[in-house]
Design an enzyme around this catalytic site. Structure first.
Site, PDB file in Angstrom:
ATOM      1  CB  CYS A 225      26.523  31.397  30.483  1.00 49.25           C
ATOM      2  SG  CYS A 225      27.402  32.586  31.385  1.00 49.25           S
TER       3      CYS A 225
ATOM      4  CB  ALA B 187      30.355  33.498  43.990  1.00 48.68           C
TER       5      ALA B 187
ATOM      6  CB  THR C 151      43.280  42.728  47.740  1.00 52.99           C
ATOM      7  OG1 THR C 151      44.569  42.015  47.366  1.00 52.99           O
ATOM      8  CG2 THR C 151      42.341  42.175  46.343  1.00 52.99           C
ATOM      9  CB  SER C 152      44.097  45.613  52.042  1.00 52.70           C
ATOM     10  OG  SER C 152      43.474  43.732  52.036  1.00 52.70           O
TER      11      SER C 152
ATOM     12  N   PRO D  70      48.940  44.816  48.393  1.00 51.55           N
ATOM     13  CG  PRO D  70      51.353  46.363  48.475  1.00 51.55           C
ATOM     14  CD  PRO D  70      50.186  45.685  49.300  1.00 51.55           C
TER      15      PRO D  70
ATOM     16  CB  VAL E 179      38.924  39.997  38.257  1.00 46.74           C
ATOM     17  CG1 VAL E 179      40.334  40.566  38.644  1.00 46.74           C
ATOM     18  CG2 VAL E 179      39.258  38.642  38.103  1.00 46.74           C
ATOM     19  N   GLY E 180      35.660  39.135  39.115  1.00 46.76           N
ATOM     20  CA  GLY E 180      34.705  38.194  39.163  1.00 46.76           C
ATOM     21  C   GLY E 180      33.789  38.140  40.082  1.00 46.76           C
ATOM     22  CG  ASP E 181      30.451  35.301  40.070  1.00 47.37           C
ATOM     23  OD1 ASP E 181      30.946  35.950  39.291  1.00 47.37           O
ATOM     24  OD2 ASP E 181      29.809  34.461  40.032  1.00 47.37           O
TER      25      ASP E 181
ATOM     26  CE1 TYR F 153      12.224  50.606  10.282  1.00 46.29           C
ATOM     27  CE2 TYR F 153      12.594  52.797   8.758  1.00 46.29           C
ATOM     28  CZ  TYR F 153      11.578  51.174   8.765  1.00 46.29           C
ATOM     29  OH  TYR F 153      10.592  51.291   8.028  1.00 46.29           O
TER      30      TYR F 153
END
Ligand SMILES: Cc1cc2nc3c(=O)[nH]c(=O)nc-3n(C[C@H](O)[C@H](O)[C@H](O)COP(=O)(O)OP(=O)(O)OC[C@H]3O[C@@H](n4cnc5c(N)ncnc54)[C@H](O)[C@@H]3O)c2cc1C
Length: 543
Positions: A42, A114, A274-275, A277, A282-284, A428
Site C-alpha cells: 500500500c 492478485a 477451500t474445497s 479440507p 485467503v486474501g485477494d 465532540y
C-alpha cells in the site's frame, strides 16, 4: 503439524504470525516468490512519489524477524509450482537457481494475492510500461523516471492505485493524464460522488480522459511512447502506469483441482477452507461474500486479507473463527482530499435488482463551523426503506472523512439502522466534530425521511420547484422555472404557492429546504425536500 503458507505478505504473513501465537509446536514454512515478505504494497505509490523516501521503510518485517521472533521458516525467491493433494506435498522452485524440492504439509494456506491485469494489447511489452505491485516494481519506476528524465506520464485506470500513482507522479513533477474506460474515476463510488474527485484532480493538474479505453501502445520519438485509445486519440508519454485492476492468482488452485467461484477467485467457506479440507485460501485470491448484498464478489483490500489470514490460522489451530464477509470499506487520499466508502453503492444496489432503498445527500462541516479549519464533507448514504438498515455510505472531503466512514462501517457490520446513526454518541469538542456529528446528521435526515417528517424527492422528478435560498444565491444560478422565496419570507408568502401541485423545495445543500418543507407540510401543502440541494443538482444532472 506442518503448515506451508504460499505468499508472505498481507494474508500469508498475518496467518503465519497468528498461527505461531496459537501453536508453539507447529512447524511453519512461509514461501514467497518475491525477494521480500511482509512488505507494504500500500506504500508503493508513495515511495515512487518520494513521500516514503527509503525503500527499506516499506519492509515491515523481514525473514530474520520471522525466524527469530516467531520461529517461522521463510523462503523468499521461491515459488510454489504445484500441489499434490494426494501426497499432501508442494513443489518449490528456487527462482534464482531453478532448483526444485518437495515439501510435505499437513495444512496448506494459499495467499498468493492478485496480479495486475496486463491485457494483450499491441505494444504492451514496450519498455516504459509498468504495473505497481512489488517493491522491485516501484524501484523500476523510480529508476525509469530518473534515467529517461520522464516528463509525461499516462496512468491507465482511474481506481485507487491509479489515482494514488497520478498524485505521486505529479508530486515528482510529471505531467499526468489518467485514461479510464468508465465515465468516472473510482469505480466503487457512485458517479455523482466521483465527480467531486474528478474536479479536485483537475484542479491539481491531472488531465482526465474518461470513457475511453486503451487500444494499444506505440513508440514515438527517442524513448517516448504513445498511448492509443479506442476513440482514436494518442496520448504522449515517457512513462505508462497500468492500473486497470487485478486478477486473483488462481493457477496453483486450478492445478490442485480446487473449486473456483463464479467471479474467478478461489471458493472458500466461512472458515477460509477451500474445497479441499486441508487447504485454506485467503486474501485477494479468494471470492468473498459481499456483506450487504450477500453475493459472491472479489474485493482486493489489505484489511480483509489480514483478517482472513488470522481466521485461517485460528481454524488450523482448532478454533471456530468465521469470516463475516467483506464490506469494501476503503479510503484514498488525493491531493489532500479523502475519498472513502463502505458497504453498497447505489449502482451496485441497482445492479443487484434491489428496489427497497433510499438515498440522501448531505454536506455537513467536519467540525463546528465557528472553530477554524472546518471543511465541508460531501456525503451520500444509502439505507433500506422498509426497516432503515444502513446499506452504504460514501464521503469526500478534506477533513474528518475517515472517522465518519469508519463509524458507518461499524454500524453496517452490526446490521444497524439509520436510527442507530441518529442515536450514536460520538466524541465532540469544537475542533473534532459537532454536538450533532455528521454521522448523527446523516441518521437524522434519513430517519426523518422514514418517519415521513421529511418527504424526499430527487432531481429530475416532476413538481413545482421552490428555491428557498437568499436572492443573491438564487441569482448566482438556479434550477430553470424555480420560484425564489427565501426561507425567512416563506410564512408570509405562502399565497404564491400552488395547492394543486407537489412542491419540490431546494436550497444550497438541504437544510433550509428541510425547514421550509416542514413549514409547508404543516400549512397543508404537498411538499418534498430535494435531496442534496442545488449542490446535488450540479453533480447529478447533466449540464
Ligand atoms: C500499490 C498498491 C496499493 C494498495 N493500497 C491499498 C490500500 O491503501 N488499502 C488497502 O486496503 N489495500 C491496498 N492494496 C491492496 C492490498 O495490498 C492487497 O489487498 C493485499 O496485499 C492482499 O494480500 P494477499 O496476501 O492476498 O496478497 P499479496 O499481499 O499480494 O501477497 C501475495 C504474495 O504471494 C506471492 N506469491 C504468489 N504466488 C506465489 C507462488 N506460487 N509461490 C510463492 N509466492 C507466491 C506474491 O509474490 C506476493 O508477494 C494496495 C495494493 C497495491 C498493489
Amino acid at each position: 503439524m506442518k503448515v506451508v503458507i504460499v505468499g508472505g505478505v498481507a494474508g500469508g504473513a498475518s496467518c503465519a504470525a497468528r498461527l505461531r501465537r496459537l501453536d508453539e509446536d507447529a512447524e511453519i514454512l512461509m514461501v514467497d516468490r518475491g525477494p521480500y515478505v511482509s512488505f507494504a504494497n500500500c506504500g508503493l505509490p508513495y515511495h515512487v512519489g518520494g513521500v516514503i523516501e527509503k525503500e527499506a521503510s516499506l519492509l515491515v518485517a523481514d525473514e530474520r524477524l520471522f525466524r527469530e521472533r516467531f520461529a517461522i521458516r521463510v523462503r523468499t525467491r521461491c515459488e510454489v509450482t504445484s500441489i499434490s493433494t494426494e501426497n499432501k506435498t508442494v513443489e518449490l522452485r528456487n527462482v534464482e537457481t531453478g532448483e526444485v524440492n518437495t515439501e510435505p504439509y499437513d495444512k496448506l494456506v494459499l495467499s498468493p494475492g492478485a496480479a495486475p491485469i496486463r491485457p494483450p494489447l499491441p505494444g504492451i511489452d514496450l519498455p516504459g510500461i509498468f504495473t505497481v505491485r512489488t517493491v522491485p516494481d516501484a524501484r523500476g519506476i523510480r529508476a525509469w523516471i530518473e534515467a529517461t528524465k520522464s516528463k509525461r506520464a499516462v496512468v491507465v485506470g482511474g481506481g485507487f492505485i491509479g489515482l494514488e500513482m497520478a498524485e505521486n507522479l505529479i508530486r515528482r513533477g510529471l505531467d499526468v493524464t489518467v485514461v479510464e474506460l468508465l465515465d468516472q474515476v473510482m469505480p466503487p463510488l457512485d458517479p455523482e460522488i466521483a465527480r467531486l474527485v474528478e474536479t479536485h484532480l483537475k484542479k491539481h493538474g491531472v488531465k482526465l480522459a474518461l470513457g475511453d479505453g486503451v487500444a494499444g501502445f506505440q513508440k514515438s520519438g527517442e524513448a517516448g511512447l504513445e498511448v492509443l485509445t479506442q476513440s482514436g486519440k494518442a496520448h504522449p508519454a515517457d512513462l505508462v502506469i497500468l492500473a486497470i485492476g487485478v486478477r486473483p492468482e488462481t493457477s496453483l488452485a486450478k492445478l490442485a483441482g480446487l473449486a473456483l467461484g463464479e467471479r474467478g477467485g478461489i471458493r472458500v467457506d466461512e472458515h477460509m477452507r477451500t474445497s479441499n479440507p486441508d487447504i485454506f485460501a485467503v486474501g485477494d485470491a479468494v471470492e468473498v461474500k459481499d456483506f450487504v448484498t450477500g453475493q459472491w464478489t472479489l474485493i482486493p483490500l489489505a484489511g480483509p486479507a489480514n483478517r482472513q489470514g488470522r481466521i485461517a490460522a485460528d481454524v488450523i489451530a482448532g478454533r471456530d473463527s468465521r469470516y463475516r464477509g467483506t464490506q469494501g470499506t476503503a479510503i484514498c487520499g488525493i491531493f489532500g482530499l479523502a475519498v472513502a466508502s463502505t458497504g453498497a453503492s447505489e449502482k451496485l444496489l441497482v445492479r443487484t435488482g434491489e428496489k427497497d432503498f433510499e438515498k440522501i445527500y448531505l454536506n455537513p462541516r467536519s467540525h463546528a463551523g465557528y472553530y477554524p479549519g472546518a471543511k465541508i464533507l460531501s456525503m451520500k448514504i444509502l439505507f433500506r426503506k422498509s426497516d432503515g438498515r444502513l446499506l452504504g455510505a460514501q464521503a469526500v472531503g478534506e477533513d474528518g472523512v475517515d472517522k465518519r466512514i469508519d463509524a458507518m462501517a461499524m454500524v453496517i457490520q452490526m446490521g444497524g439502522t439509520v436510527q442507530d446513526l441518529e442515536e450514536s454518541e460520538l466524541c465532540y469538542a469544537p475542533q473534532f466534530g459537532g454536538a450533532k456529528d455528521p454521522v448523527n446528521f446523516a441518521g437524522m435526515i434519513a430517519a426523518d425521511v422514514l418517519r415521513g417528517d421529511m418527504p424526499l424527492s430527487h432531481w429530475g422528478e416532476d413538481g413545482f420547484l421552490l428555491d428557498v435560498r437568499d436572492p443573491e444565491e438564487f441569482s448566482g444560478g438556479h434550477a430553470p422555472d424555480a420560484l425564489n422565496i427565501p426561507l425567512n419570507a416563506l410564512r408570509s408568502r405562502l399565497g404564491e404557492l400552488p395547492r394543486d401541485r407537489e412542491i419540490l423545495v431546494y436550497c444550497h445543500s438541504g437544510q433550509r429546504a428541510y425547514y421550509a418543507t416542514r413549514i409547508l407540510l404543516q400549512n397543508g401543502f404537498a411538499a418534498r425536500n430535494l435531496s442534496g440541494g442545488i449542490l446535488a443538482r450540479e453533480i447529478l444532472l447533466p449540464k
